[in-house]
Design an enzyme around this catalytic site. Structure first.
Site, PDB file in Angstrom:
ATOM      1  N   GLU A  50      -3.464   8.178  -5.398  1.00 51.13           N
ATOM      2  CA  GLU A  50      -3.748   7.464  -6.644  1.00 51.13           C
ATOM      3  C   GLU A  50      -5.019   8.007  -7.276  1.00 51.13           C
ATOM      4  OE1 GLU A  50      -3.903   3.292  -5.755  1.00 51.13           O
ATOM      5  OE2 GLU A  50      -1.774   3.182  -5.237  1.00 51.13           O
ATOM      6  N   ARG A  60       0.847  -1.185   0.000  1.00 51.12           N
ATOM      7  CA  ARG A  60       0.000   0.000   0.000  1.00 51.12           C
ATOM      8  C   ARG A  60       0.881   1.233   0.000  1.00 51.12           C
ATOM      9  NH1 ARG A  60      -3.402  -2.758  -1.648  1.00 51.12           N
ATOM     10  NH2 ARG A  60      -5.562  -3.020  -0.931  1.00 51.12           N
ATOM     11  N   HIS A  97      -1.061   0.458  -9.959  1.00 50.34           N
ATOM     12  CA  HIS A  97      -1.777  -0.355  -8.974  1.00 50.34           C
ATOM     13  C   HIS A  97      -2.520  -1.515  -9.650  1.00 50.34           C
ATOM     14  CE1 HIS A  97      -3.716  -0.218  -4.710  1.00 50.34           C
ATOM     15  NE2 HIS A  97      -3.565  -1.457  -5.136  1.00 50.34           N
TER      16      HIS A  97
END
Length: 318
Positions: free
Chosen positions: A259, A230, A278
């Protein structure tokens, strides 16, 4: 009386059939996570996934909701305190990512050791060049923060490359595939001999900003940092400083504090950084693996009232 399962993710006809077979006496209805049918959710005992704006309906006092099967391994975006207060069982999708994410980790490591990231740029510029700095993984040391499914699979594959593997976990307990395991409190000591520091950690109160200037300064000069856990486990400003100073030779990043990564962010222009959006855990086999978890948990739930796999500890936040 028929009970209700609502899945807020797409399932194939085959996957739906598997769940229905495992859950006699239940209906299975598909919904949309981005625009969930609140009336449908108001009758659900089991929810697979989570829906935008669904919390008020699912967590009201008269809701029949008993169990939520998250669609991802991370559950930080769910209302954990409210779920805990209501006594809702929560299971995550831990374990479905091990193979694809391990492949991304090794993609990063192999690109750095073989200078493939610079070769791609040279190809784009039609430049025939090698600086002679190519290396290999054999004999290198990987420090893997997180010894769960992803960390363990990474350690297993690392052994095929004849690497040394060091794990970092809350307990420090020995885990197959690791030559040694440190506790999280020993992270600074563990990274001192690492050629690659691999972060697979979830985001919790304990891991927030864990990888910072203090940790990066303890790394062996020229080490590489890889984060597929993360983004918020890393202090990005400290990471950039370590990269610019040469303390770290490069970074492979799939996750970020913000993000999508802003277009003006300095990471975009750093040639020693390889980034993916991601998507390390993305795979065409994802839903099949989540359904396997659902079926196993459904069998336990019908037998004992509690799912048997990936039950989230609310106190640990994962």
């Amino acid at each position: 009386m028929t009970k209700s399962i609502v899945c807020l993710q797409h399932l194939s006809s085959r996957q739906q059939g598997l769940i229905r077979s495992a859950a006699p006496g239940y209906t299975l209805t598909l919904g949309d996570s981005k625009n969930p049918d609140l009336e449908l959710l108001s009758h659900a005992e089991i929810v697979i996934g989570w829906g935008k704006g669904a919390g008020d309906t699912l967590l009201r006092q008269d809701s029949p909701l008993r169990w939520v099967q998250a669609w991802s391994a991370g559950v930080e975006k769910l209302p954990l305190e409210a779920l805990k207060e209501r006594g809702i069982l929560l299971t995550n999708a831990s374990g479905v990512h091990a193979e694809p994410i391990t492949a991304v980790i090794f993609s990063f490591m192999l690109m750095f050791t073989r200078n493939m990231h610079t070769a791609i740029r040279n190809q784009h510029n039609r430049r025939w060049h090698s600086d002679g700095q190519e290396s290999e993984l054999t004999g290198k040391t990987a420090v893997i923060a997180g010894t769960g499914a992803i960390g363990s699979e990474t350690a297993r594959i690392a052994k095929a490359f004849k690497m040394k593997t060091i794990g970092v976990s809350r307990s420090g307990r020995p885990v197959e595939g690791f030559d040694q395991v440190f506790t999280t409190a020993q992270l600074k000591d563990s990274v001192s001999g690492a050629d690659f520091i691999i972060n697979t950690l979830p985001i919790t109160d304990e891991t927030q900003g864990l990888f910072d200037a203090d940790i990066f300064s303890a790394c062996k000069k020229g080490a590489y940092y890889i984060n597929i856990g993360r983004g918020a486990t890393t202090n990005t400003d400290d990471l950039i400083f370590a990269l610019n100073s040469g303390q770290l030779a490069g970074a492979g990043l799939d996750v970020f504090e913000t993000e999508p990564l802003p277009q003006d962010h300095p990471l975009w222009a750093m040639e020693q950084v390889i980034m993916t959006p991601h998507c390390a855990g993305a795979t065409d086999r994802y839903a099949d693996r989540v359904v396997d978890i659902v079926i196993e948990n459904m069998q336990a739930y019908l037998s004992t009232g509690t799912p048997s796999r990936n039950l989230v500890d609310y106190n640990r936040q994962y």
